[in-house]
Design a protein around this motif. Structure first.
Motif, mmCIF file in Angstrom:
data_model
loop_
_atom_site.group_PDB
_atom_site.id
_atom_site.type_symbol
_atom_site.label_atom_id
_atom_site.label_comp_id
_atom_site.label_asym_id
_atom_site.label_seq_id
_atom_site.Cartn_x
_atom_site.Cartn_y
_atom_site.Cartn_z
ATOM 1 N N PRO A 294 32.388 -3.101 -31.331
ATOM 2 C CA PRO A 294 33.314 -2.109 -30.760
ATOM 3 C C PRO A 294 34.760 -2.397 -31.163
ATOM 4 O O PRO A 294 35.170 -3.548 -31.295
ATOM 5 C CB PRO A 294 33.133 -2.279 -29.243
ATOM 6 C CG PRO A 294 31.848 -3.021 -29.074
ATOM 7 C CD PRO A 294 31.708 -3.884 -30.281
ATOM 8 N N ASP A 295 35.511 -1.328 -31.349
ATOM 9 C CA ASP A 295 36.944 -1.428 -31.639
ATOM 10 C C ASP A 295 37.681 -0.528 -30.650
ATOM 11 O O ASP A 295 38.223 0.513 -31.007
ATOM 12 C CB ASP A 295 37.219 -1.011 -33.083
ATOM 13 C CG ASP A 295 38.667 -1.252 -33.487
ATOM 14 O OD1 ASP A 295 39.336 -2.078 -32.835
ATOM 15 O OD2 ASP A 295 39.133 -0.607 -34.443
ATOM 16 N N LEU A 296 37.678 -0.949 -29.385
ATOM 17 C CA LEU A 296 38.239 -0.150 -28.294
ATOM 18 C C LEU A 296 39.245 -0.985 -27.509
ATOM 19 O O LEU A 296 38.910 -2.068 -27.021
ATOM 20 C CB LEU A 296 37.132 0.311 -27.345
ATOM 21 C CG LEU A 296 36.211 1.424 -27.847
ATOM 22 C CD1 LEU A 296 34.983 1.522 -26.960
ATOM 23 C CD2 LEU A 296 36.950 2.746 -27.873
ATOM 24 N N ASN A 297 40.449 -0.454 -27.389
ATOM 25 C CA ASN A 297 41.464 -1.108 -26.561
ATOM 26 C C ASN A 297 41.252 -0.672 -25.112
ATOM 27 O O ASN A 297 41.767 0.354 -24.673
ATOM 28 C CB ASN A 297 42.863 -0.738 -27.034
ATOM 29 C CG ASN A 297 43.946 -1.390 -26.192
ATOM 30 O OD1 ASN A 297 43.664 -2.173 -25.282
ATOM 31 N ND2 ASN A 297 45.198 -1.074 -26.484
ATOM 32 N N VAL A 298 40.501 -1.460 -24.377
ATOM 33 C CA VAL A 298 40.110 -1.066 -23.016
ATOM 34 C C VAL A 298 41.283 -1.089 -22.041
ATOM 35 O O VAL A 298 41.149 -0.617 -20.905
ATOM 36 C CB VAL A 298 38.976 -1.971 -22.493
ATOM 37 C CG1 VAL A 298 37.716 -1.798 -23.326
ATOM 38 C CG2 VAL A 298 39.407 -3.440 -22.461
ATOM 39 N N PHE A 299 42.442 -1.631 -22.462
ATOM 40 C CA PHE A 299 43.630 -1.629 -21.606
ATOM 41 C C PHE A 299 44.467 -0.360 -21.776
ATOM 42 O O PHE A 299 45.445 -0.164 -21.057
ATOM 43 C CB PHE A 299 44.499 -2.856 -21.891
ATOM 44 C CG PHE A 299 43.824 -4.156 -21.558
ATOM 45 C CD1 PHE A 299 43.618 -4.529 -20.243
ATOM 46 C CD2 PHE A 299 43.373 -4.999 -22.561
ATOM 47 C CE1 PHE A 299 42.989 -5.720 -19.927
ATOM 48 C CE2 PHE A 299 42.742 -6.195 -22.259
ATOM 49 C CZ PHE A 299 42.543 -6.555 -20.936
ATOM 50 N N ASP A 300 44.066 0.486 -22.725
ATOM 51 C CA ASP A 300 44.780 1.740 -22.977
ATOM 52 C C ASP A 300 44.098 2.864 -22.198
ATOM 53 O O ASP A 300 42.976 3.267 -22.512
ATOM 54 C CB ASP A 300 44.768 2.035 -24.475
ATOM 55 C CG ASP A 300 45.562 3.285 -24.824
ATOM 56 O OD1 ASP A 300 46.130 3.916 -23.904
ATOM 57 O OD2 ASP A 300 45.610 3.635 -26.019
ATOM 58 N N GLU A 301 44.776 3.380 -21.187
ATOM 59 C CA GLU A 301 44.194 4.423 -20.337
ATOM 60 C C GLU A 301 43.910 5.711 -21.103
ATOM 61 O O GLU A 301 43.085 6.527 -20.674
ATOM 62 C CB GLU A 301 45.139 4.718 -19.164
ATOM 63 C CG GLU A 301 45.250 3.589 -18.146
ATOM 64 C CD GLU A 301 43.935 3.340 -17.420
ATOM 65 O OE1 GLU A 301 43.196 4.312 -17.184
ATOM 66 O OE2 GLU A 301 43.647 2.167 -17.111
ATOM 67 N N ALA A 302 44.569 5.890 -22.251
ATOM 68 C CA ALA A 302 44.417 7.147 -22.996
ATOM 69 C C ALA A 302 43.041 7.292 -23.634
ATOM 70 O O ALA A 302 42.663 8.401 -24.037
ATOM 71 C CB ALA A 302 45.494 7.242 -24.075
ATOM 72 N N ILE A 303 42.262 6.222 -23.742
ATOM 73 C CA ILE A 303 40.954 6.329 -24.404
ATOM 74 C C ILE A 303 39.879 6.875 -23.468
ATOM 75 O O ILE A 303 38.806 7.276 -23.921
ATOM 76 C CB ILE A 303 40.499 4.969 -24.978
ATOM 77 C CG1 ILE A 303 40.118 4.000 -23.854
ATOM 78 C CG2 ILE A 303 41.563 4.376 -25.885
ATOM 79 C CD1 ILE A 303 39.474 2.715 -24.352
ATOM 80 N N TYR A 304 40.166 6.894 -22.160
ATOM 81 C CA TYR A 304 39.143 7.275 -21.181
ATOM 82 C C TYR A 304 39.210 8.765 -20.849
ATOM 83 O O TYR A 304 40.293 9.329 -20.667
ATOM 84 C CB TYR A 304 39.311 6.474 -19.888
ATOM 85 C CG TYR A 304 39.212 4.981 -20.075
ATOM 86 C CD1 TYR A 304 37.983 4.363 -20.278
ATOM 87 C CD2 TYR A 304 40.356 4.191 -20.045
ATOM 88 C CE1 TYR A 304 37.898 2.987 -20.445
ATOM 89 C CE2 TYR A 304 40.278 2.817 -20.213
ATOM 90 C CZ TYR A 304 39.049 2.219 -20.416
ATOM 91 O OH TYR A 304 38.969 0.861 -20.590
ATOM 92 N N LYS A 305 38.047 9.370 -20.756
ATOM 93 C CA LYS A 305 37.945 10.747 -20.265
ATOM 94 C C LYS A 305 37.889 10.708 -18.741
ATOM 95 O O LYS A 305 37.109 9.965 -18.159
ATOM 96 C CB LYS A 305 36.677 11.416 -20.812
ATOM 97 C CG LYS A 305 36.658 11.595 -22.309
ATOM 98 C CD LYS A 305 35.305 12.090 -22.804
ATOM 99 C CE LYS A 305 34.959 13.446 -22.223
ATOM 100 N NZ LYS A 305 33.657 13.944 -22.734
ATOM 101 N N ARG A 306 38.712 11.518 -18.100
ATOM 102 C CA ARG A 306 38.752 11.533 -16.628
ATOM 103 C C ARG A 306 38.092 12.791 -16.079
ATOM 104 O O ARG A 306 38.055 13.811 -16.734
ATOM 105 C CB ARG A 306 40.208 11.446 -16.146
ATOM 106 C CG ARG A 306 40.920 10.188 -16.612
ATOM 107 C CD ARG A 306 40.244 8.936 -16.112
ATOM 108 N NE ARG A 306 40.974 7.734 -16.482
ATOM 109 C CZ ARG A 306 40.527 6.505 -16.260
ATOM 110 N NH1 ARG A 306 39.355 6.307 -15.700
ATOM 111 N NH2 ARG A 306 41.252 5.462 -16.627
#
Length: 281
Positions: A269-281
């Motif tokens: 995985p190449d996901l910055n989990v601290f970046d809120e912008a990657i998550y769908k709400r």
């Protein structure tokens, strides 16, 4: 006869007997008082000079060495503070190794990096170099404690491939905000592959499933796909899955180079989990 003397104007006050006696005594002993005052100042100067000599002597024999010891202690304390700062500062990124895969007139490059800090997140710029020539500058990140591959695909030409970190920006993860960063990361990077197959017709490609076992929905989930023969990496590809939701299983058909025949894959995985912008709400 008395009329021949002028009248003198007095003060209107008469001296008492006590005042007259005091005036007479002062007049009679004025010289002794003057000498006594002189001796007082002489003795005072002697005592003051003696005290100064004692103080300077005490400093020369004791105080000077105490001051030197104090300065040494201060320097030692400063060094200890510097050592303490270094102890709690972020340790640099570790380059664990690199490998390249010649593919005709092109080359794929792969490097393995490690963040040795469990409470620091880092963003950085980097470049690959081909025969000493700097290629495109790129940006990436490492999560706390993360071991991560970076790849550059389709480098034109062949030769020696090197890797260079250009700049780093460290961010401490506060335990007041996040007690266990490793748990936080693991809960969000739960991906699983299954049913991997390799096909040579009508073109060389892989099929497999990727399942999002986390409770988080992602706008886009980016991955590196390491192509392996058993545990040996023989190639690398990139994969992006749009709108990848929690619990979803997504079939993937991935085209690979014709000369490769992997029997195993590893999904990175190449996901910055601290970046809120990657998550769908």
């Amino acid at each position: 006869m008395a009329e021949d003397f002028p009248k003198l104007n007095g003060t209107g006050e008469e001296l008492t007997e006590k005042q007259l006696k005091w005036g007479y005594w002062f007049t009679a002993h004025r010289l002794q008082l003057y000498k006594g005052l002189i001796w007082f100042f002489i003795i005072f100067d002697i005592l003051l000079g003696g005290y100064n000599l004692y103080s300077w002597g005490d400093y020369l024999f004791f105080g000077y060495f105490n001051d030197q010891k104090l300065l040494t202690d201060i320097r030692t304390s400063s060094l200890n503070f510097q050592s303490l700062q270094e102890h709690f500062a972020a340790k640099p990124i570790v380059v664990e190794g690199s490998v390249s895969f010649p593919l005709g007139d092109k080359t794929d490059a792969l490097v393995l990096l490690r963040n040795p800090n469990n409470n620091f997140f880092v963003k950085f710029d980097y470049t690959f170099l081909l025969n000493g020539q700097v290629l495109e500058r790129q940006s990436s990140f490492l999560l706390p404690g993360e071991l991560k591959y970076l790849a550059q695909l389709g480098i034109k030409g062949g030769g020696e491939i090197n890797f260079n970190l250009v700049g780093t920006s460290w961010h401490r993860i506060s335990t007041r905000e996040l007690v266990n960063p490793q748990k936080f990361i693991a809960e969000r990077l739960q991906f699983e592959t299954s049913e991997t197959q390799t096909f040579r017709e009508p073109y060389n490609h892989l099929t497999f499933n990727v399942q999002n076992n986390s409770f988080y929905n992602y706008w886009q989930a980016d991955f590196l796909v390491l192509l392996k023969n058993y545990e040996t990496i023989i190639g690398v590809e990139k994969l992006a899955l749009d709108n990848f939701n929690a619990g979803e299983k997504r079939p993937v058909d991935l085209r690979i180079e014709g000369g490769l025949n992997p029997n195993n894959i590893q999904l990175v995985p190449d996901l910055n989990v601290f970046d809120e912008a990657i998550y769908k709400r």
